[in-house]
Enzyme design. Structure first.
Site, PDB file in Angstrom:
ATOM      1  N   GLU A 182       5.008 -10.836  -0.933  1.00 42.85           N
ATOM      2  CA  GLU A 182       5.016 -10.111   0.348  1.00 42.85           C
ATOM      3  C   GLU A 182       3.591 -10.014   0.889  1.00 42.85           C
ATOM      4  O   GLU A 182       2.711  -9.569   0.156  1.00 42.85           O
ATOM      5  CB  GLU A 182       5.631  -8.719   0.150  1.00 42.85           C
ATOM      6  CG  GLU A 182       7.099  -8.839  -0.239  1.00 42.85           C
ATOM      7  CD  GLU A 182       7.819  -7.503  -0.394  1.00 42.85           C
ATOM      8  OE1 GLU A 182       7.189  -6.453  -0.245  1.00 42.85           O
ATOM      9  OE2 GLU A 182       9.032  -7.536  -0.664  1.00 42.85           O
ATOM     10  N   HIS A 188      10.409  -5.562   4.293  1.00 43.08           N
ATOM     11  CA  HIS A 188      10.404  -4.478   3.295  1.00 43.08           C
ATOM     12  C   HIS A 188      10.426  -3.116   4.005  1.00 43.08           C
ATOM     13  O   HIS A 188       9.554  -2.269   3.796  1.00 43.08           O
ATOM     14  CB  HIS A 188       9.204  -4.590   2.348  1.00 43.08           C
ATOM     15  CG  HIS A 188       9.414  -3.873   1.044  1.00 43.08           C
ATOM     16  ND1 HIS A 188       8.891  -4.295  -0.151  1.00 43.08           N
ATOM     17  CD2 HIS A 188      10.111  -2.751   0.737  1.00 43.08           C
ATOM     18  CE1 HIS A 188       9.235  -3.463  -1.119  1.00 43.08           C
ATOM     19  NE2 HIS A 188       9.979  -2.499  -0.590  1.00 43.08           N
ATOM     20  N   ASP A 192      15.414  -8.027   2.762  1.00 43.62           N
ATOM     21  CA  ASP A 192      14.343  -7.091   3.143  1.00 43.62           C
ATOM     22  C   ASP A 192      13.109  -7.250   2.253  1.00 43.62           C
ATOM     23  O   ASP A 192      12.045  -6.772   2.590  1.00 43.62           O
ATOM     24  CB  ASP A 192      14.881  -5.653   3.037  1.00 43.62           C
ATOM     25  CG  ASP A 192      13.875  -4.615   3.523  1.00 43.62           C
ATOM     26  OD1 ASP A 192      13.329  -4.806   4.635  1.00 43.62           O
ATOM     27  OD2 ASP A 192      13.641  -3.624   2.812  1.00 43.62           O
ATOM     28  N   ILE A 226      20.803   4.402  -5.542  1.00 40.59           N
ATOM     29  CA  ILE A 226      20.964   3.666  -4.277  1.00 40.59           C
ATOM     30  C   ILE A 226      22.304   2.925  -4.262  1.00 40.59           C
ATOM     31  O   ILE A 226      23.034   2.957  -3.257  1.00 40.59           O
ATOM     32  CB  ILE A 226      19.768   2.721  -4.037  1.00 40.59           C
ATOM     33  CG1 ILE A 226      18.485   3.552  -3.887  1.00 40.59           C
ATOM     34  CG2 ILE A 226      19.989   1.855  -2.791  1.00 40.59           C
ATOM     35  CD1 ILE A 226      17.188   2.761  -3.872  1.00 40.59           C
TER      36      ILE A 226
HETATM   37  C1  MLT Z   1      10.427   1.641  -3.322  1.00 39.84           C
HETATM   38  O1  MLT Z   1      10.438   1.032  -4.385  1.00 39.84           O
HETATM   39  O2  MLT Z   1      10.225   2.845  -3.275  1.00 39.84           O
HETATM   40  C2  MLT Z   1      10.654   0.921  -2.024  1.00 39.84           C
HETATM   41  O3  MLT Z   1      10.884  -0.434  -2.191  1.00 39.84           O
HETATM   42  C3  MLT Z   1       9.613   1.175  -1.008  1.00 39.84           C
HETATM   43  C4  MLT Z   1       8.226   0.796  -1.415  1.00 39.84           C
HETATM   44  O4  MLT Z   1       8.011  -0.112  -2.208  1.00 39.84           O
HETATM   45  O5  MLT Z   1       7.303   1.444  -0.948  1.00 39.84           O
END
Ligand code: MLT
Length: 314
Positions: free
Chosen positions: A262, A280, A257, A152
């Site tokens: 959460e 998120h 985000d 990423i």
């Molecule tokens: C991930 O780790 O793939 C992303 O943050 C999305 C998620 O947690 O579903």
């Protein structure tokens, strides 16, 4: 016949792949309480989750026939990987599927902050038209510091370079002076990156070492006008320290985000100044969710039906 528990909601494409597999039976049981999940998990060979379900040491206390946990997504901080390893359970994820969506969301957050999109939207929607008050700033020519230079981080760098930003990166596992064919300078440590960046974006995974990677000491190294983007994991940032730096003007802004808890009920970030918040969402695109669902089912079936291990994290 292998038995699979689908404990989190995944996209229909992945469910379709599961339905069409031979030698597989599965149960969809969303919203199980921790105790219900711990009681049920040992009846299955594999469990499929996203980020809502937490698999703790307690969940795995009676592992029964459980051989594999597949995480539809990248971060496995919702799984106690050490407990899984000790119980002889494989943990798999889908490392590629979210990359582009998360990189795009990061760039969107950066653009929203610098061009003050959210404030300006609220102003116009409320009947206002004060163009001078909402003057923004360009990304071009500014230095973006990327913390964590995996898939990423690299995808963000490529997009930031296309926006004519100068890009620097820090990742303890990436050595040398530059990377991406010389386009990105590597900072020798986090402190150097924080001092030199106009905007810092986090793309590290969460571990005991990276928890609160950005706290008061790190914030004090950043330029007073600097902005922070976090589309990785909430606990990388000390939220009260960030909120206080935003409110006092020590930092210029933040786009967030992900949160330590959460949903982030009661987080001081909810009321902080100069902040853009999303729930998120970075990987929540139709394309990414389709791919994570298919990839997660594929890695799970490859292991359970052929003994083939793909993208294991333990
Ligand atoms: C991930 O780790 O793939 C992303 O943050 C999305 C998620 O947690 O579903």
């Amino acid at each position: 016949m292998v038995r699979i528990l689908v404990a989190d909601k995944i996209a229909e494409a992945g469910m379709e792949r599961l339905r069409s597999a031979t030698g597989v039976s599965f149960d969809v049981r969303h919203g199980l309480s921790p105790a219900e999940l711990a009681g049920a998990i040992g009846e299955y060979d594999g469990v499929l989750i996203r980020s809502a379900v937490k698999i703790t040491r307690e969940t795995l206390a009676k592992p029964g026939r459980l051989a594999v946990i597949a995480r539809a997504g990248v971060g496995v901080d919702n799984v106690d990987v050490e407990a899984a390893t000790q119980a002889g359970i494989l943990v798999l994820n889908t490392p590629d599927a979210n990359t582009i969506s998360t990189a795009e969301h990061t760039v969107a957050m950066m653009l929203a902050l610098y061009h003050r999109i959210v404030e300006a939207h609220t102003h116009v929607a409320g009947g206002g038209w004060n163009r001078a008050v909402y003057e923004g700033a360009q990304l071009a020519g500014r230095t973006l510091g990327i913390v964590g230079f995996g898939r990423i981080g690299r995808a963000v760098a490529q997009r930031a370079l296309a926006l004519e930003m100068k890009v620097i990166a820090y990742d303890p596992f990436v050595r040398g002076e530059t990377t991406l064919n010389g386009a990105v300078a590597l900072a020798q440590n986090l402190e150097q990156l924080l001092r030199d960046s106009d905007c810092v974006t986090l793309h590290a995974s969460l571990s005991d070492e990276t928890r609160h990677l950005i706290g008061p000491a790190q914030i004090s190294l950043m330029k007073p006008s600097a902005k922070l983007i976090n589309c990785a994991r909430g606990a990388l940032v000390d939220e009260p320290a960030l909120a206080s730096a935003l409110n006092s003007g020590q930092l210029g802004g933040a786009a967030i985000d992900v949160y330590e808890n959460e949903p982030p009920k009661g987080s001081p970030l909810l009321t902080a100044k100069n902040v853009v918040l999303t729930p998120h969402l970075a990987a929540s695109t139709a394309e990414a969710q389709l791919r994570v669902s298919i990839d997660a089912v594929e890695v799970l079936l490859a292991y359970l039906l052929q003994g083939e291990v793909r993208s294991a994290v333990n």
